[in-house]
Design a protein around this motif. Structure first.
Motif, PDB file in Angstrom:
ATOM      1  N   PRO A  70       0.833  -1.212   0.000  1.00 28.54           N
ATOM      2  CA  PRO A  70       0.000   0.000   0.000  1.00 28.54           C
ATOM      3  C   PRO A  70       0.858   1.248   0.000  1.00 28.54           C
ATOM      4  CG  PRO A  70      -0.092  -1.099   2.127  1.00 28.54           C
ATOM      5  CD  PRO A  70       0.699  -1.976   1.222  1.00 28.54           C
ATOM      6  N   ARG A  71       0.425   2.223  -0.747  1.00 28.78           N
ATOM      7  CA  ARG A  71       1.147   3.497  -0.861  1.00 28.78           C
ATOM      8  C   ARG A  71       0.649   4.466   0.216  1.00 28.78           C
ATOM      9  NH1 ARG A  71       3.831   0.992  -4.294  1.00 28.78           N
ATOM     10  NH2 ARG A  71       3.584   1.142  -6.534  1.00 28.78           N
ATOM     11  N   PRO A  72       1.566   5.198   0.836  1.00 32.94           N
ATOM     12  CA  PRO A  72       1.116   6.205   1.802  1.00 32.94           C
ATOM     13  C   PRO A  72       0.465   7.376   1.061  1.00 32.94           C
ATOM     14  CG  PRO A  72       3.476   6.334   1.523  1.00 32.94           C
ATOM     15  CD  PRO A  72       3.003   5.134   0.741  1.00 32.94           C
ATOM     16  N   LYS A  73      -0.440   8.044   1.739  1.00 33.50           N
ATOM     17  CA  LYS A  73      -1.077   9.204   1.120  1.00 33.50           C
ATOM     18  C   LYS A  73      -0.065  10.331   0.983  1.00 33.50           C
ATOM     19  CE  LYS A  73      -5.855   8.546   2.318  1.00 33.50           C
ATOM     20  NZ  LYS A  73      -7.058   9.154   2.842  1.00 33.50           N
ATOM     21  N   GLU A  74      -0.141  11.021  -0.136  1.00 37.62           N
ATOM     22  CA  GLU A  74       0.742  12.158  -0.371  1.00 37.62           C
ATOM     23  C   GLU A  74      -0.046  13.441  -0.118  1.00 37.62           C
ATOM     24  OE1 GLU A  74       2.634  12.039  -4.147  1.00 37.62           O
ATOM     25  OE2 GLU A  74       3.276   9.962  -3.901  1.00 37.62           O
ATOM     26  N   TYR A  75       0.643  14.413   0.466  1.00 35.93           N
ATOM     27  CA  TYR A  75       0.013  15.690   0.796  1.00 35.93           C
ATOM     28  C   TYR A  75       0.748  16.823   0.089  1.00 35.93           C
ATOM     29  CZ  TYR A  75      -2.222  12.956   4.465  1.00 35.93           C
ATOM     30  OH  TYR A  75      -2.950  12.019   5.133  1.00 35.93           O
ATOM     31  N   GLY A  79      -1.165  20.724   3.184  1.00 34.07           N
ATOM     32  CA  GLY A  79      -1.689  19.645   4.020  1.00 34.07           C
ATOM     33  C   GLY A  79      -2.894  18.932   3.432  1.00 34.07           C
ATOM     34  N   GLU A  80      -3.253  19.256   2.200  1.00 33.14           N
ATOM     35  CA  GLU A  80      -4.387  18.611   1.555  1.00 33.14           C
ATOM     36  C   GLU A  80      -3.907  17.328   0.855  1.00 33.14           C
ATOM     37  OE1 GLU A  80      -7.596  19.645   1.649  1.00 33.14           O
ATOM     38  OE2 GLU A  80      -6.908  21.203   3.014  1.00 33.14           O
TER      39      GLU A  80
END
Length: 83
Positions: A70-75, A79-80
Motif C-alpha cells: 500500500p502506498r502512503p497518502k501524499e500531501y 496539508g491537503e
C-alpha cells in the motif's frame, strides 16, 4: 523508479541470493551439473551463474512485493491530500 525503491529491492534480494547459494551448493557439487547434456562448466562459473540466477529471482519477488504494497497518502504543501 526511485533510487530508494531500487535499494529496497536489490539489497534484500542480494542477501537472499547469498543464502540460497550457500544452501544449494552445500548440497550440490557444481562439477556434477552438466548443461544441455554435454557442456561442462567450471565450479566458479556454476557458482556465479547460480548466484545471479538466485539474485534475479529474489529481485523479481521483492519488486512484486513492493509493487503491491500500500502506498502512503501524499500531501501538498497546504496539508491537503493529493489524489
Amino acid at each position: 523508479m526511485k533510487w530508494r525503491s531500487l535499494m529496497w529491492i536489490l539489497w534484500p534480494s542480494f542477501l537472499a541470493a547469498a543464502m540460497m547459494t550457500f544452501f544449494v551448493f552445500a548440497l550440490i557439487d557444481p562439477l556434477d551439473i552438466v548443461i544441455f547434456g554435454h557442456i561442462q562448466a567450471s565450479r566458479m562459473q556454476v557458482y556465479a551463474a547460480g548466484f545471479f540466477f538466485f539474485w534475479i529471482m529474489a529481485a523479481i519477488s521483492s519488486a512484486l512485493t513492493l509493487n503491491i504494497a500500500p502506498r502512503p497518502k501524499e500531501y501538498d504543501e497546504f496539508g491537503e491530500p493529493i489524489n
